[in-house]
Design a protein around this motif. Structure first.
Motif, mmCIF file in Angstrom:
data_model
loop_
_atom_site.group_PDB
_atom_site.id
_atom_site.type_symbol
_atom_site.label_atom_id
_atom_site.label_comp_id
_atom_site.label_asym_id
_atom_site.label_seq_id
_atom_site.Cartn_x
_atom_site.Cartn_y
_atom_site.Cartn_z
ATOM 1 N N ARG A 210 0.941 -1.114 0.049
ATOM 2 C CA ARG A 210 -0.203 0.190 -0.353
ATOM 3 C C ARG A 210 0.720 1.712 0.077
ATOM 4 N N GLN A 211 2.214 1.021 0.422
ATOM 5 C CA GLN A 211 2.939 2.121 0.226
ATOM 6 C C GLN A 211 3.634 2.627 -0.797
ATOM 7 N N SER A 212 3.541 1.998 -1.645
ATOM 8 C CA SER A 212 3.949 1.576 -2.929
ATOM 9 C C SER A 212 3.351 3.332 -4.464
ATOM 10 N N LYS A 213 4.152 3.690 -5.105
ATOM 11 C CA LYS A 213 3.315 4.630 -5.556
ATOM 12 C C LYS A 213 2.391 4.304 -6.941
ATOM 13 N N ILE A 214 3.626 3.066 -7.194
ATOM 14 C CA ILE A 214 3.005 2.098 -8.726
ATOM 15 C C ILE A 214 1.427 1.124 -7.870
ATOM 16 N N ARG A 215 0.326 1.768 -9.045
ATOM 17 C CA ARG A 215 -1.255 1.605 -9.025
ATOM 18 C C ARG A 215 -1.191 -0.258 -8.922
ATOM 19 N N ALA A 216 -0.401 -0.123 -9.894
ATOM 20 C CA ALA A 216 -0.844 -2.092 -9.661
ATOM 21 C C ALA A 216 -0.300 -3.051 -8.593
ATOM 22 N N ILE A 217 0.815 -1.844 -7.677
ATOM 23 C CA ILE A 217 1.105 -3.139 -6.585
ATOM 24 C C ILE A 217 0.477 -2.664 -5.275
ATOM 25 N N ASN A 218 -0.321 -0.900 -5.521
ATOM 26 C CA ASN A 218 -0.558 -0.565 -4.127
ATOM 27 C C ASN A 218 -2.020 -0.786 -4.849
ATOM 28 N N THR A 219 -2.940 -1.492 -4.822
ATOM 29 C CA THR A 219 -4.004 -1.580 -5.129
ATOM 30 C C THR A 219 -4.288 -3.463 -5.673
ATOM 31 N N MET A 220 -4.037 -3.403 -6.844
ATOM 32 C CA MET A 220 -4.037 -4.959 -7.042
ATOM 33 C C MET A 220 -3.120 -6.149 -6.548
ATOM 34 N N LEU A 221 -2.161 -5.888 -6.495
ATOM 35 C CA LEU A 221 -0.901 -6.968 -5.539
ATOM 36 C C LEU A 221 -1.952 -6.757 -4.386
ATOM 37 N N ALA A 222 -2.218 -6.599 -3.695
ATOM 38 C CA ALA A 222 -2.441 -6.100 -2.006
ATOM 39 C C ALA A 222 -4.146 -7.188 -2.442
ATOM 40 N N TYR A 223 -4.756 -6.824 -3.236
ATOM 41 C CA TYR A 223 -6.418 -7.678 -3.486
ATOM 42 C C TYR A 223 -5.817 -9.079 -3.437
ATOM 43 N N LEU B 160 1.975 -9.672 -14.519
ATOM 44 C CA LEU B 160 1.983 -10.416 -15.696
ATOM 45 C C LEU B 160 3.700 -10.035 -15.708
ATOM 46 N N ASP B 161 4.001 -8.622 -16.171
ATOM 47 C CA ASP B 161 5.787 -8.711 -17.380
ATOM 48 C C ASP B 161 6.659 -8.886 -16.315
ATOM 49 N N ASN B 162 6.208 -8.695 -14.891
ATOM 50 C CA ASN B 162 6.989 -7.937 -13.905
ATOM 51 C C ASN B 162 7.484 -9.483 -13.511
ATOM 52 N N GLN B 163 7.003 -11.015 -13.766
ATOM 53 C CA GLN B 163 6.468 -11.983 -12.673
ATOM 54 C C GLN B 163 6.405 -11.702 -11.169
ATOM 55 N N TYR B 164 4.967 -11.193 -11.368
ATOM 56 C CA TYR B 164 4.323 -10.963 -9.351
ATOM 57 C C TYR B 164 2.993 -11.824 -9.335
ATOM 58 N N ILE B 165 2.720 -12.413 -10.383
ATOM 59 C CA ILE B 165 1.830 -12.804 -10.897
ATOM 60 C C ILE B 165 2.152 -13.900 -11.584
ATOM 61 N N PHE B 166 1.304 -14.842 -12.195
ATOM 62 C CA PHE B 166 1.403 -16.250 -13.197
ATOM 63 C C PHE B 166 0.155 -16.548 -13.722
ATOM 64 N N THR C 152 -1.690 -17.214 -10.013
ATOM 65 C CA THR C 152 -0.614 -17.948 -8.610
ATOM 66 C C THR C 152 -0.207 -16.738 -8.728
ATOM 67 N N LEU C 153 0.337 -16.210 -7.698
ATOM 68 C CA LEU C 153 1.064 -15.542 -6.810
ATOM 69 C C LEU C 153 3.030 -16.313 -7.350
ATOM 70 N N ASN C 154 3.780 -15.517 -7.549
ATOM 71 C CA ASN C 154 5.023 -15.234 -7.184
ATOM 72 C C ASN C 154 5.477 -16.045 -6.018
ATOM 73 N N VAL C 155 5.750 -17.733 -5.851
ATOM 74 C CA VAL C 155 5.948 -18.553 -4.500
ATOM 75 C C VAL C 155 7.017 -17.234 -3.867
ATOM 76 N N ASN C 156 8.048 -16.642 -4.722
ATOM 77 C CA ASN C 156 9.056 -16.249 -4.271
ATOM 78 C C ASN C 156 8.964 -14.578 -3.039
ATOM 79 N N LEU C 157 7.610 -14.942 -3.364
ATOM 80 C CA LEU C 157 7.269 -13.311 -2.888
ATOM 81 C C LEU C 157 6.234 -13.791 -1.695
ATOM 82 N N LEU C 158 5.908 -15.044 -1.115
ATOM 83 C CA LEU C 158 4.752 -15.273 -0.614
ATOM 84 C C LEU C 158 4.151 -16.304 -0.578
#
Length: 199
Positions: free
Chosen positions: A73-86, A123-129, A139-145
């Motif tokens: 939520r502290q990230s300035k990138i919308r994809a991370i602070n909204t979608m990745l948090a979801y 998808l491009d930055n391999q946060y999700i697959f 699926t969420l990147n296994v290295n992240l969580l």
């Protein structure tokens, strides 16, 4: 038993005694001896120290999804602070999730809108697959969580990256990279040639 430990401790070199005294209260020190059964002669003595704080090699860390969500939520990138948090909030124990209609509607009606741009970013930055063979399943990147069993983590890693999870290989690569910085340019070129022959 206490007498054996004292005898073993007294037979150790001074350096090992200092190390044991230094770490005595922070972990568990295990002294193993090999003894000849017939004569009672001590053949070898091995001392191992296990820290209570140090992670055991080959195990995964336990992470807290709520803490990761707070950080995203502290990230300035919308994809991370909204979608990745979801994603982190809705995934199951196998790191699988899907985007429900209610969440998609929060992005607006436009099909080429922000939702698809943010999803493409993750998808491009391999946060999700993409989950193979399943529509709108990711699926969420296994290295992240990952909070499931280790064998499931290894399966998911292989699915996501197309290779087996090998912690020993990664640690060896890190050691090699550190040592390569000490080599001359000629030696580095020779090393590159040798490595290309191995592939």
């Amino acid at each position: 038993m206490d007498e054996e430990i004292k005898r073993t401790y007294n037979s150790l070199p001074e350096e090992e005694k200092e190390q044991l005294q230094k770490y005595q209260k922070k972990g568990i020190t295990k002294v193993t001896q090999s003894v000849n059964q017939e004569t009672g002669e001590i053949l070898s003595t091995e001392t191992t120290y296990s820290s209570e704080k140090k992670r055991v090699k080959g195990t995964f860390g336990i992470s807290d999804p709520e803490e990761i969500i707070r950080l995203t939520r502290q990230s300035k990138i919308r994809a991370i602070n909204t979608m990745l948090a979801y994603v982190i909030d809705t995934m199951d124990w196998n790191n699988e999730f899907s985007f429900d209609k209610k969440f998609i509607s929060t992005y607006g009606e436009n099909k080429n809108g922000r939702f698809y741009i943010d999803r493409k970013y993750l998808l491009d930055n391999q946060y999700i697959f993409n989950k193979p063979g399943k529509k709108n399943r990711f699926t969420l990147n296994v290295n992240l969580l990952f909070r499931g069993p280790i064998y499931k983590a290894a399966e998911l890693y292989e699915e996501q990256f197309g290779e087996e999870l090998n912690q020993d290989s990664k640690s060896e690569l890190t050691k090699i990279k550190k040592k390569v910085t000490k080599l001359s340019k000629e030696d580095i070129k020779k090393l590159i040639e040798d490595l290309q022959k191995m592939i």
